[in-house]
Enzyme design. Structure first.
Site, short mmCIF file in Angstrom:
data_model
loop_
_atom_site.label_atom_id
_atom_site.label_comp_id
_atom_site.label_asym_id
_atom_site.label_seq_id
_atom_site.Cartn_x
_atom_site.Cartn_y
_atom_site.Cartn_z
CG ASN A 9 2.86 9.27 5.38
OD1 ASN A 9 2.51 10.38 4.96
ND2 ASN A 9 4.13 8.96 5.60
CD1 TRP A 10 -3.15 9.30 2.48
CD2 TRP A 10 -4.15 11.15 1.71
NE1 TRP A 10 -4.49 9.12 2.61
CE2 TRP A 10 -5.14 10.25 2.14
CE3 TRP A 10 -4.55 12.39 1.18
CZ2 TRP A 10 -6.50 10.54 2.07
CZ3 TRP A 10 -5.90 12.68 1.11
CH2 TRP A 10 -6.86 11.76 1.55
CG HIS A 93 8.14 9.21 7.27
ND1 HIS A 93 9.00 8.96 6.22
CD2 HIS A 93 7.15 8.29 7.18
CE1 HIS A 93 8.54 7.93 5.53
NE2 HIS A 93 7.42 7.50 6.08
CD GLU A 95 9.21 9.11 2.64
OE1 GLU A 95 8.26 9.89 2.81
OE2 GLU A 95 9.04 7.93 2.23
CD GLU A 165 6.79 4.04 8.21
OE1 GLU A 165 5.71 3.72 7.69
OE2 GLU A 165 7.40 5.10 7.90
N GLY A 171 8.23 1.81 0.27
CA GLY A 171 8.05 2.09 -1.15
C GLY A 171 8.80 1.13 -2.06
CB SER A 211 6.09 -2.64 1.02
OG SER A 211 7.03 -1.82 0.35
N GLY A 232 1.76 3.77 3.28
CA GLY A 232 2.06 4.84 2.33
C GLY A 232 1.28 4.65 1.05
N GLY A 233 1.94 4.12 0.02
CA GLY A 233 1.37 3.99 -1.32
C GLY A 233 -0.04 3.42 -1.37
P1 13P Z 1 4.85 2.50 1.64
O1 13P Z 1 3.63 1.85 2.25
O2 13P Z 1 4.56 3.20 0.36
O3 13P Z 1 6.00 1.55 1.60
O4 13P Z 1 5.28 3.68 2.66
C1 13P Z 1 5.42 3.39 3.99
C2 13P Z 1 5.58 4.66 4.73
O5 13P Z 1 6.57 5.34 4.62
C3 13P Z 1 4.46 5.10 5.57
O6 13P Z 1 4.83 6.17 6.38
#
Ligand code: 13P
Length: 248
Positions: A9-10, A93, A95, A165, A171, A211, A232-233
């Protein structure tokens, strides 16, 4: 047997040229693997990535609106996502729930619409740190899972992917332990079994996200209930994502 699925997930990262460069690196470095690999670039890069004709990486979007077309300024429909080769779409998600006030009802409408178009939803669920401290993790994921699957038909549920998640692990560099994530994901699977029966629940893939890095991926992948990761990251750097997909 469930085919593992690791998705990147960019989020709101990468211009078109950066997206193309990253996908070219993934395509050339990835070996044929038993893991299904998906990248979810921002909307603006989808068509350029689709044009690369990738064979080792599938394409997903990060969000979608639950109508075919019409007067919904700024939104993207499942028709448009199919047009640019998306086989997956991330929905709900944390967010989006936090910043854009998406709730279970909206996520359910989006999931049903995606499935109507043959796009597989990756539905995110997970508790906040306060909910975890209050011992509400199971209650939260059960209610989010039931809410998101409310409009899914029994013959469609095996196309759904759930991503567990925990919000406090996104993050932050903090992760759930493999055992703990496995237990929560077991609870999610039991909820799906309650709704759709054991056999179908046994075919639904459930990822861990939060993470995930090359150093910790195997801790999660080695768990019996965990079928992949939503990254994510670490999906933004070719080497990291390749090492995650090719975990040992
Ligand atoms: P991180 O891997 O950056 O913690 O993000 C996870 C995420 O929200 C993937 O959707």
């Amino acid at each position: 047997m469930r085919t593992p699925i690791i998705a990147g997930n960019w989020k709101m990262n990468k211009t078109v040229s950066q997206a193309v460069e990253l996908c070219r690196k993934l395509e050339s470095a990835l070996q044929d693997s038993p893991v299904e690999v998906v990248v979810c670039p921002p909307f603006t890069a989808l068509s350029a990535v689709f044009a690369l004709g990738l064979t080792k990486v599938k394409l997903g979007a990060q969000n979608m609106y639950h109508a075919d077309k019409g007067a919904y300024t700024g939104e993207i429909s499942p028709v448009m996502l199919k047009d640019v080769g998306c086989q997956y779409v991330i929905l709900g998600h944390s967010e989006r729930r936090q910043y854009f006030k998406e709730d279970d009802e909206l996520v359910a409408a989006k999931a049903a619409k995606a499935l109507e178009y043959g796009i597989k939803p990756i539905i995110c669920v997970g508790e906040s740190i306060d909910q975890r401290r209050a011992g509400q993790t199971a209650e939260v994921v059960v209610s989010q899972t039931k809410g998101a699957l409310a409009k899914v038909q029994p013959d469609q549920v095996t196309d759904v992917v759930i991503a567990y998640e925990p919000i406090w692990a996104i993050g932050t560099g903090e992760t759930s332990t493999g055992d703990d994530a496995n237990e929560v994901i077991g609870t999610i699977r039991a909820t799906i079994a309650e709704l759709f029966g054991e056999e179908k629940a046994g075919q639904v893939r459930i990822q861990y996200g939060g993470s995930v890095k090359p150093e910790n991926i195997s801790e999660f992948m080695n768990q019996p209930e965990i079928d992949g990761a939503l990254v994510g990251g670490a999906s933004l750097a070719a080497d990291d994502f390749i090492n995650i997909v090719q975990y040992k």
